[in-house]
Design an enzyme around this catalytic site. Structure first.
Site, PDB file in Angstrom:
ATOM      1  CB  THR A 133     -10.217 -44.892  36.870  1.00  0.00           C
ATOM      2  OG1 THR A 133     -11.340 -43.984  36.941  1.00  0.00           O
ATOM      3  CG2 THR A 133     -10.718 -46.260  36.440  1.00  0.00           C
ATOM      4  CD  GLU A 134     -11.298 -42.214  42.016  1.00  0.00           C
ATOM      5  OE1 GLU A 134     -12.412 -42.053  42.519  1.00  0.00           O
ATOM      6  OE2 GLU A 134     -10.814 -43.352  41.789  1.00  0.00           O
ATOM      7  CB  VAL A 135      -4.170 -43.607  40.883  1.00  0.00           C
ATOM      8  CG1 VAL A 135      -4.422 -43.507  42.382  1.00  0.00           C
ATOM      9  CG2 VAL A 135      -4.595 -44.966  40.341  1.00  0.00           C
TER      10      VAL A 135
END
Length: 257
Positions: A133-135
């Site tokens: 989910t970093e983006v």
């Protein structure tokens, strides 16, 4: 150690994330303790196979965002040291001489999904969700990208890394991100039985060399890789475990490793 526990049961070494109140999120100290635990397990003669598991309802929620926020005050050099610290953990798990199994009883997100991905095998409950989910928070899945491209190939890696979407365990299994989806009530016993099977049926020496080859050969060209494989094949033929295993097979003798 406060956040990571280590114990051995019948040659299966358990490394347990124990920061349930923070969803087992990763910060510098947790990463340090994980590195210490894996190094201990690798050197422990009583341990042949390692299981990575966690307490609480979540396997690992990835990086501790409060910790990341504090790191934003650091300069580039300080941040590079911290990110290298995390990289060393992932590299350690991926290149460890012993088989590592992830026992995923809850969501594995971002760096937590990365932890599961670098293990040799992973078992998960149907309720678990996986993803990077970093983006979605303006960050990047930097370190795990190296391993995910190796594990899944570019198309699947792009889908997971660029969308940031969470996928259910069954879909993660279809992708090849995890190996087995099992009911929650059976997770612990299934993982233990699988680990014990590896302990008793497979040569420690053979597993160690095979893991080393998997890690190294992917970075080689065709001719270099084949030459390396031929050399490793020749070395293995003279090994003690190979001589013992072949003799037992030809003599129809039971063999327990």
């Amino acid at each position: 150690m406060e956040f990571v526990h280590y114990e051995v049961n019948e040659r299966v070494g358990y490394i347990t994330l124990a920061r349930a109140e923070k969803r087992n999120a990763l910060n510098q100290e947790v990463v340090s303790q994980l590195k210490r635990a894996f190094a201990t397990a690798e050197d422990d003669e009583a341990c042949k196979v390692i299981v990575l598991r966690a307490e609480g309802s979540v396997f690992c929620a990835g990086a501790d965002l409060e910790y990341i926020q504090r790191l934003q005050q650091n300069n580039y050099h300080e941040n590079l040291l911290d990110s290298t610290h995390l990289m060393e953990l992932f590299r350690l798990i991926y290149t460890l001489k012993k088989v590592v199994i992830a026992q995923v009883h809850g969501h594995a997100i971002a760096g937590g999904c990365g932890l599961a991905a670098v293990c040799d095998f992973s078992f998960a409950v149907p309720e678990a969700r996986f993803g990077y989910t970093e983006v979605k928070v303006g960050f990047i899945p930097a370190i795990v990208t190296v391993f995910l491209l190796r594990k899944l190939g570019e198309a699947r890696a792009r889908q997971l890394l660029l969308t940031g979407d969470l996928v259910p365990a069954e879909e993660a299994e279809r992708y090849g991100l995890i190996n087995y989806v099992v009911p929650a009530a059976e997770l612990e016993t299934r993982v233990f039985a699988f680990a014990r099977k590896l302990c008793t049926e497979n040569s420690r020496q053979s597993v160690e060399v095979t893991k080393e080859m998997i890690a190294r050969v992917q970075g080689m060209g065709l001719e270099e890789g084949l030459q390396y494989a031929a050399e490793m094949n020749a070395v293995a033929r003279g090994s003690e475990d190979c001589q013992r295993g072949i003799a037992a097979f030809l003599n129809k003798e039971p063999l327990t490793w």
